[in-house]
Design a protein around this motif. Structure first.
Motif, short mmCIF file in Angstrom:
data_model
loop_
_atom_site.label_atom_id
_atom_site.label_comp_id
_atom_site.label_asym_id
_atom_site.label_seq_id
_atom_site.Cartn_x
_atom_site.Cartn_y
_atom_site.Cartn_z
N ASP A 1 0.85 -1.20 0.00
CA ASP A 1 0.00 0.00 0.00
C ASP A 1 0.88 1.25 0.00
N SER A 2 0.71 2.08 -1.05
CA SER A 2 1.57 3.26 -1.19
C SER A 2 1.14 4.39 -0.27
N GLY A 3 -0.09 4.34 0.22
CA GLY A 3 -0.58 5.42 1.05
C GLY A 3 -1.23 6.54 0.25
N VAL A 4 -1.21 6.43 -1.07
CA VAL A 4 -1.84 7.43 -1.93
C VAL A 4 -3.21 6.88 -2.35
N THR A 5 -4.24 7.66 -2.12
CA THR A 5 -5.60 7.21 -2.42
C THR A 5 -6.20 8.02 -3.55
N GLN A 6 -6.72 7.31 -4.54
CA GLN A 6 -7.37 7.97 -5.66
C GLN A 6 -8.81 7.50 -5.77
N THR A 7 -9.70 8.45 -6.02
CA THR A 7 -11.10 8.12 -6.26
C THR A 7 -11.63 8.93 -7.43
N CYS A 23 -7.40 12.98 -5.35
CA CYS A 23 -6.22 12.30 -4.84
C CYS A 23 -5.90 12.76 -3.44
N SER A 24 -5.67 11.80 -2.55
CA SER A 24 -5.18 12.11 -1.22
C SER A 24 -3.75 11.58 -1.12
N PRO A 25 -2.78 12.46 -0.90
CA PRO A 25 -1.38 12.00 -0.86
C PRO A 25 -1.08 11.24 0.41
N ALA A 87 -8.09 7.23 -20.61
CA ALA A 87 -6.75 6.86 -20.15
C ALA A 87 -6.82 6.51 -18.68
N LEU A 88 -5.67 6.11 -18.16
CA LEU A 88 -5.52 5.89 -16.73
C LEU A 88 -4.82 7.13 -16.18
N TYR A 89 -5.39 7.72 -15.16
CA TYR A 89 -4.82 8.93 -14.57
C TYR A 89 -4.29 8.58 -13.18
N PHE A 90 -2.99 8.83 -13.02
CA PHE A 90 -2.34 8.50 -11.76
C PHE A 90 -2.01 9.77 -10.99
N CYS A 91 -2.14 9.66 -9.71
CA CYS A 91 -1.64 10.66 -8.79
C CYS A 91 -0.46 10.06 -8.06
N ALA A 92 0.55 10.86 -7.78
CA ALA A 92 1.70 10.41 -7.00
C ALA A 92 2.04 11.50 -6.01
N SER A 93 2.69 11.12 -4.94
CA SER A 93 3.11 12.13 -3.96
C SER A 93 4.53 11.85 -3.51
N SER A 94 5.14 12.86 -2.96
CA SER A 94 6.50 12.71 -2.45
C SER A 94 6.76 13.80 -1.42
N VAL A 95 7.82 13.56 -0.64
CA VAL A 95 8.31 14.59 0.25
C VAL A 95 9.76 14.81 -0.11
N GLY A 96 10.13 16.00 -0.45
CA GLY A 96 11.50 16.29 -0.83
C GLY A 96 11.92 15.48 -2.03
N ASN A 104 -3.39 3.92 -7.17
CA ASN A 104 -3.78 2.88 -8.11
C ASN A 104 -4.47 3.41 -9.37
N GLY A 105 -4.67 4.70 -9.42
CA GLY A 105 -5.17 5.30 -10.65
C GLY A 105 -6.68 5.36 -10.75
N THR A 106 -7.12 6.24 -11.63
CA THR A 106 -8.53 6.32 -12.03
C THR A 106 -8.59 6.02 -13.52
#
Lengths: 111, 118
Positions: A1-7, A23-25, A87-96, A104-106
């Motif tokens: 689980d990446s911890g990133v939530t997409q709906t 997207c919730s990072p 298409a598949l739309y992805f959200c990603a997050s990062s710190v620094g 997991n994409g929409t």
């Protein structure tokens, strides 16, 4: 689980319509990135937000817009949809400078 | 500007055989390199990363990659693959933008579909 939530996970809509992807990072991540994945274009960077501010723009169409809210969640708005926006739309997050963690994409289908 | 080239779009191998997925990059600045794996109907999962230090990087699931600056390559290897390794693999290079050190977008290659056959 990446911890990133997409709906939502799946979205089916008609041409000309408007949709919002959410997207919730990961907790603590200030940066949110949006990517579009399609068979012909591969993974294309759309836009990045950092702590509520836009920081980088990629191949994002004018019909698309995004924002990041004070609680750090982000929304990608797609309007005047065309068949080619499917298409598949992805959200990603990062710190620094850490690697990106992807949701997991929409999967958007425009009919 | 930066770019990533994954030289093979598809790589079929037999189970327990070794595999190498090739990745070349171009960048005008210092590079940070990543390999991600995408299983069907899932998001991308980080396999390994090179940020600095040893050029041989070990990742999850028995994968490793070697950073070769002179050849601008970051090939992914596994000595013995399993059926469960069947997936799409993406090489990516990170760009450090000019936004106060807060822009870390990745540029991805087109992906290599690894198919492991019994």
């Amino acid at each position: 689980d990446s911890g990133v939530t997409q709906t939502p996970k799946h979205l089916i809509t008609a041409t000309g319509q408007r949709v919002t992807l959410r997207c919730s990072p990961r907790s603590g991540d200030l940066s949110v990135y949006w990517y579009q994945q399609s068979l012909d274009q591969g993974l294309q960077f759309l836009i990045q937000y950092y702590n509520g501010e836009e920081r980088a723009k990629g191949n994002i169409l004018e019909r698309f817009s995004a924002q990041q809210f004070p609680d750090l969640h982000s929304e990608l708005n797609l309007s005047s949809l065309e068949l080619g926006d499917s298409a598949l739309y992805f959200c990603a997050s990062s710190v620094g400078p850490a690697p990106l963690h992807f949701g997991n994409g929409t999967r958007l289908t425009v009919t | 500007a930066q770019s990533v080239t994954q030289l093979d779009s598809q790589v079929p191998v037999f189970e327990e055989a070794p595999v190498e997925l090739r990745c070349n990059y171009s960048s005008s600045v210092s590079v940070y390199l990543f390999w991600y794996v995408q299983y069907p109907n899932q998001g991308l999962q980080l396999l390994l990363k090179y940020l600095s230090g040893s050029t041989l990087v070990k990742g999850i699931n028995g994968f490793e990659a070697e950073f070769n600056k002179s050849q601008t390559s970051f090939h992914l290897r596994k000595p013995s693959v399993h059926i469960s390794d069947t997936a799409e693999y993406f090489c990516a290079v990170r760009s450090d933008g000019n936004s106060g050190g807060s822009n870390y977008k990745l540029t991805f290659g087109k992906g290599t579909l690894l198919t492991v056959n019994p």
